[in-house]
Each structure stands twice: as structure tokens, then as C-alpha cells.
Design an enzyme around this catalytic site. Structure first.
Site, PDB file in Angstrom:
ATOM      1  N   ASP A   1      38.030 -13.042  46.140  1.00 47.93           N
ATOM      2  CA  ASP A   1      37.089 -13.603  47.107  1.00 47.93           C
ATOM      3  C   ASP A   1      37.813 -14.643  47.959  1.00 47.93           C
ATOM      4  O   ASP A   1      38.748 -15.308  47.479  1.00 47.93           O
ATOM      5  CB  ASP A   1      35.926 -14.298  46.391  1.00 47.93           C
TER       6      ASP A   1
ATOM      7  N   TYR B   1      41.155 -15.785  34.525  1.00 45.22           N
ATOM      8  CA  TYR B   1      40.648 -16.689  35.555  1.00 45.22           C
ATOM      9  C   TYR B   1      40.333 -18.051  34.957  1.00 45.22           C
ATOM     10  O   TYR B   1      40.040 -18.171  33.765  1.00 45.22           O
ATOM     11  CB  TYR B   1      39.354 -16.142  36.165  1.00 45.22           C
TER      12      TYR B   1
ATOM     13  N   ASP C   1      28.567 -19.512  44.767  1.00 44.79           N
ATOM     14  CA  ASP C   1      29.743 -20.374  44.900  1.00 44.79           C
ATOM     15  C   ASP C   1      29.409 -21.519  45.844  1.00 44.79           C
ATOM     16  O   ASP C   1      28.266 -21.642  46.316  1.00 44.79           O
ATOM     17  CB  ASP C   1      30.978 -19.575  45.371  1.00 44.79           C
TER      18      ASP C   1
ATOM     19  N   ARG D   1      31.539 -15.108  39.378  1.00 40.97           N
ATOM     20  CA  ARG D   1      30.299 -15.746  39.852  1.00 40.97           C
ATOM     21  C   ARG D   1      29.085 -15.258  39.059  1.00 40.97           C
ATOM     22  O   ARG D   1      28.146 -16.017  38.791  1.00 40.97           O
ATOM     23  CB  ARG D   1      30.103 -15.471  41.347  1.00 40.97           C
TER      24      ARG D   1
END
Length: 224
Positions: free
Chosen positions: A46, A74, A88, A180
């Protein structure tokens, strides 16, 4: 020119833009036009996210299947008490909660975030809905039910508490997992809401962020 590059995509730059920057830089170094250089990737990030972006050049683009890693790692900073439409920090706040989980409450729920779990794909994502990208529908204000999918989470670890409402996690998960969505899911399990303040991809298979080159510094000599 054939080979593989491990670059660190900065926050705020799309994966396509990062690939284009590297492609132009390498082409200039070789003295050829960018369109003469074939460059692919092993999975996008992203624009909000930063971290490892693996690029394949020339004949190496044919090695995508062999280089594909089923798991990626991550790190993410979650802010509890608010949820945005994008999940986000770039989105609009759509929900708030006075429920702020403690470190102990989070650690207690973490085992439920490991294994095969079902997540809801973010409305602001590139998934197709009736032939159209979900983010296009979301931006147009069109209401739709985002699809769900099962993903495998190998590890979900709380690294530290940054503030009363902010917690930093490390996640090793199956390719195709939306970090997310995990933020939304763990918040739901805790009876509250949350969104991602930061997302950092630290590893893709054998490619680590510590070894990644910046877009400005990458050269042909960095190719493996």
C-alpha cells in the site's frame, strides 16, 4: 541485464511509482530507454506502507514462481479508539470508542489471531467487486459488502506499548493478508475499534529490510 533487487519502498510512494523510479534509474545507468528494460515485482505494498519490495529484472521476471514466499513479515503500529474508512491514517474517522485495551487484555486475545482466520477485505483495496476495484466504489460512496477470505497467520506478537492507545506488533502471515484487516479484527475481539498508523514490511522470504537499498541509492551493482 538480469537479476533481483531488494529495495525499501518509502511511505507515501506507490509500489508502481517505486518500480518506475528504479527502472528509470537502471536504464539511465545502462544507457538505454526504460521501455527496453523489463522489471516486475513479488508483491506490492500500500502507498501508506513502507519496506521490502522485491524487484526482478530481465529474465529474472520468469523466476517469480520460484522466488514466491508463502509468508511475509510485517510490523504495524495500531491506534485504538478510532476506526477510519481506509483502516489507516489516511482515511476519515467513521467510528470511535472509549474502550482502550490494556497490554494484558491484548496479550490474552493474541492466540485467537494465530492460525487460519477469516478476515474482511478492506473496502479501500484493489480487489474486484463486480468487475470494478473496491477502492473506486468506496471513493464514489457506493455501498457494498466487502468479501471475506481465510488467511494463515503464523505469528502475531505484541512488541511494545508506545502510548496509552498505541501498540506496536510484529506479524508473520500468509501472502495476500491485509494488515489493515487484522487491525480491525483484533479491535473487534477486544470490543473496540482501531486503525493502522504505520505498516512496515520487514521480510519477504529471504529478503530482509536490513539489506534493502533505498530508491535513491540502488544501482546495478546491488543486483543479485
Amino acid at each position: 541485464m538480469d537479476g533481483i533487487l531488494n529495495v525499501c519502498k518509502p511511505r507515501g510512494v506507490s509500489s508502481f511509482r517505486a518500480l518506475s523510479i528504479v527502472k528509470n534509474k537502471l536504464a539511465d545507468e545502462l544507457g538505454i530507454k526504460p521501455k527496453q528494460l523489463k522489471v516486475g515485482h513479488l508483491g506490492t505494498l500500500d502507498p501508506l506502507a513502507m519496506g521490502v519490495l522485491v524487484l526482478m529484472c530481465g529474465k529474472a521476471t520468469k523466476l517469480a514462481d520460484k522466488l514466491h514466499s508463502p509468508f511475509k513479515t510485517y510490523q504495524t503500529l495500531l491506534h485504538f479508539s478510532k476506526e477510519t474508512d481506509t483502516l489507516d491514517s489516511e482515511g476519515q474517522v467513521i467510528a470511535t470508542s472509549d474502550v482502550i485495551p490494556t497490554r494484558e487484555q491484548i496479550e490474552k486475545i493474541i492466540p485467537e489471531m494465530v492460525g487460519d482466520i477469516e478476515i474482511e477485505v478492506p473496502k479501500f483495496s484493489a480487489v474486484h467487486i463486480n468487475g470494478k476495484r473496491a477502492y473506486d466504489l468506496a471513493r464514489q460512496g457506493i455501498d457494498f459488502t466487502p468479501p471475506k477470505k481465510f488467511v494463515n497467520i503464523h505469528r502475531f506478537e505484541l512488541l511494545e506499548q508506545r502510548s496509552e492507545k498505541e501498540f506496536f506488533f510484529e506479524i508473520e502471515c500468509q501472502t495476500g493478508t491485509y494488515i489493515r484487516s487484522l487491525a480491525k479484527l483484533i479491535a473487534q475481539k477486544l470490543g473496540t475499534v482501531a486503525y493502522c498508523l504505520e505498516i512496515i514490511r520487514t521480510r519477504v522470504g529471504d529478503f530482509k529490510i536490513e539489506e534493502a537499498k533505498s530508491l535513491e541509492d540502488v544501482t546495478i551493482s546491488d543486483m543479485i
